[in-house]
Design a protein around this motif. Sequence first.
Motif, short mmCIF file in Angstrom:
data_model
loop_
_atom_site.label_atom_id
_atom_site.label_comp_id
_atom_site.label_asym_id
_atom_site.label_seq_id
_atom_site.Cartn_x
_atom_site.Cartn_y
_atom_site.Cartn_z
N LEU A 139 4.88 1.32 6.47
CA LEU A 139 5.30 2.68 6.16
C LEU A 139 6.62 2.95 6.87
O LEU A 139 6.75 2.67 8.07
CB LEU A 139 4.24 3.69 6.61
N ARG A 140 7.59 3.51 6.15
CA ARG A 140 8.87 3.85 6.77
C ARG A 140 9.35 5.20 6.25
O ARG A 140 9.33 5.45 5.05
CB ARG A 140 9.92 2.79 6.48
N VAL A 141 9.76 6.04 7.20
CA VAL A 141 10.35 7.34 6.88
C VAL A 141 11.67 7.45 7.64
O VAL A 141 11.69 7.25 8.86
CB VAL A 141 9.42 8.51 7.29
N ASN A 192 9.02 5.36 2.16
CA ASN A 192 8.62 4.11 1.51
C ASN A 192 7.29 3.64 2.08
O ASN A 192 7.11 3.64 3.31
CB ASN A 192 9.66 3.00 1.74
N ARG A 193 6.40 3.25 1.21
CA ARG A 193 5.16 2.63 1.65
C ARG A 193 4.94 1.37 0.83
O ARG A 193 4.89 1.42 -0.41
CB ARG A 193 3.97 3.58 1.49
N THR A 194 4.82 0.24 1.52
CA THR A 194 4.69 -1.05 0.83
C THR A 194 3.42 -1.75 1.28
O THR A 194 2.94 -1.57 2.41
CB THR A 194 5.90 -1.95 1.11
N PHE A 249 5.89 1.98 10.62
CA PHE A 249 4.56 1.59 11.07
C PHE A 249 4.10 0.38 10.27
O PHE A 249 4.14 0.38 9.04
CB PHE A 249 3.56 2.74 10.88
N TYR A 250 3.70 -0.69 10.99
CA TYR A 250 3.30 -1.95 10.36
C TYR A 250 1.90 -2.32 10.81
O TYR A 250 1.56 -2.19 11.99
CB TYR A 250 4.28 -3.06 10.75
N ASN A 265 3.53 -4.22 -3.80
CA ASN A 265 3.69 -2.91 -4.45
C ASN A 265 4.31 -1.93 -3.46
O ASN A 265 4.12 -2.05 -2.25
CB ASN A 265 2.37 -2.39 -5.04
N ARG A 266 5.03 -0.99 -4.02
CA ARG A 266 5.76 -0.02 -3.20
C ARG A 266 5.75 1.34 -3.87
O ARG A 266 5.97 1.46 -5.07
CB ARG A 266 7.20 -0.48 -3.01
#
Length: 415
Positions: free
Chosen positions: A125-127, A66-68, A153-154, A40-41
């Motif tokens: 998480l990616r910005v 984006n947050r997956t 961030f992973y 999910n994203r």
Amino acid sequence: QTGIATSYDLAVSNGSEKGNYLFSLGYYDNDGIVKTTEFNRISARMNGSYKYFGGKLVIGENFTYNRTSEVQDPGVLDPAFRALPIIPVRTVDGKGWGGPVGGMNDRQNPVRLLEYNKDNNYDYLRVFGNAYADLEIIKNLHFKTSFGIDYGFYKKRSLQRSYKSGYLQNDQTSVTIDQSVSDKWTWTNTLNYSLKFGKSSVNILAGTEMYKDFFDNTTLRKNDFLIETPDYMYPDAGTGESFTSGTSTGYSLLSYFGKVDYEFDNRYLLSGTIRRDGSSRFGKNNQFGVFPAVSAGWRISNENFIKDNVSAISDLKLRASWGQTGNQEISNNAVYSLYLASYAGGSPTWATSFGTAYDIAGNGNGLLPSGFIATQTGNDDLKWETTTQTDIGVDFGFFNQRLSGSVDYYIKKTA
């Protein structure tokens, strides 16, 4: 199972003479064809541009979020295809797992693999995006500043549980946490001035740019848990050994650059560029490199003796250039002296001993002091790899560009 994907999207936008904006929000969910797997994203995007002081100042931004989260397939399709149908999923008491016995294959129970994997999800998480401001100081003189970022961030927590499945079993429980951070940013500032007089036009650009790239990774593991549930299995609850590892690396760039373009009557073209780039990857004696370039062009097809006499030629341009470019693609640690402390070793009294444990006292027993292995020698004279290229070329077109092409002769040297 049947995979089901669900997607929701919302977008709002508006625009006027003074500015415009766009905002969008999205949600995506996918239940995989393998049970317990999912993805999910949540995503969002914001674009905008606004004018102030009669258009003299323009401020804008472009950012994406984006947050997956995902539970990946642990690799059950192969054991599922190979598992013998007579092997039960569970033992008779319903507590254990059915598994192979003598005379059968040694494939893992695919249902157990899925059940014990469903809590091993990762989050990411990616910005990324940029914000800018463009100010016209005086007519045709623009100052622009732009700041861009790419942050990631992973994190993943993996649970290893005990099991008995036929003659396959594991008594070791553990939790492993992988975490990494990636942070990149760029800050660019430029002055641009354009001028036209008579049949001539000049464009002058000068600027600076700073770039930073950072990556950090940490791995934690703890063994032995009395209770095997996701809420309990965190490192502090483990009673066994702990293992940690991690790396961190990064580099930075600082650049100054300038460019001048001159054009006369759309026939004669001149351009000059110079850059001064500094990289943290090189030694302190050669961190900066200077890379100039010049070029000239003659659009022969715009000369009257061609336009008025040779209608078949629609484009004919002669050009020449000389320039240097730099390459800094080496390891971030290439400039440093590196040492490794590796205590591992066999018996100190035998030739099988290895690693950095040394029997300095000559006792041949007990805990030995550890030394270091030099794995790389530092070099403060490391410098930019420079490519110098000289080029002479012709661009041509005939019969309204029905036939067109280019011919180039160049000399390229890298040192």
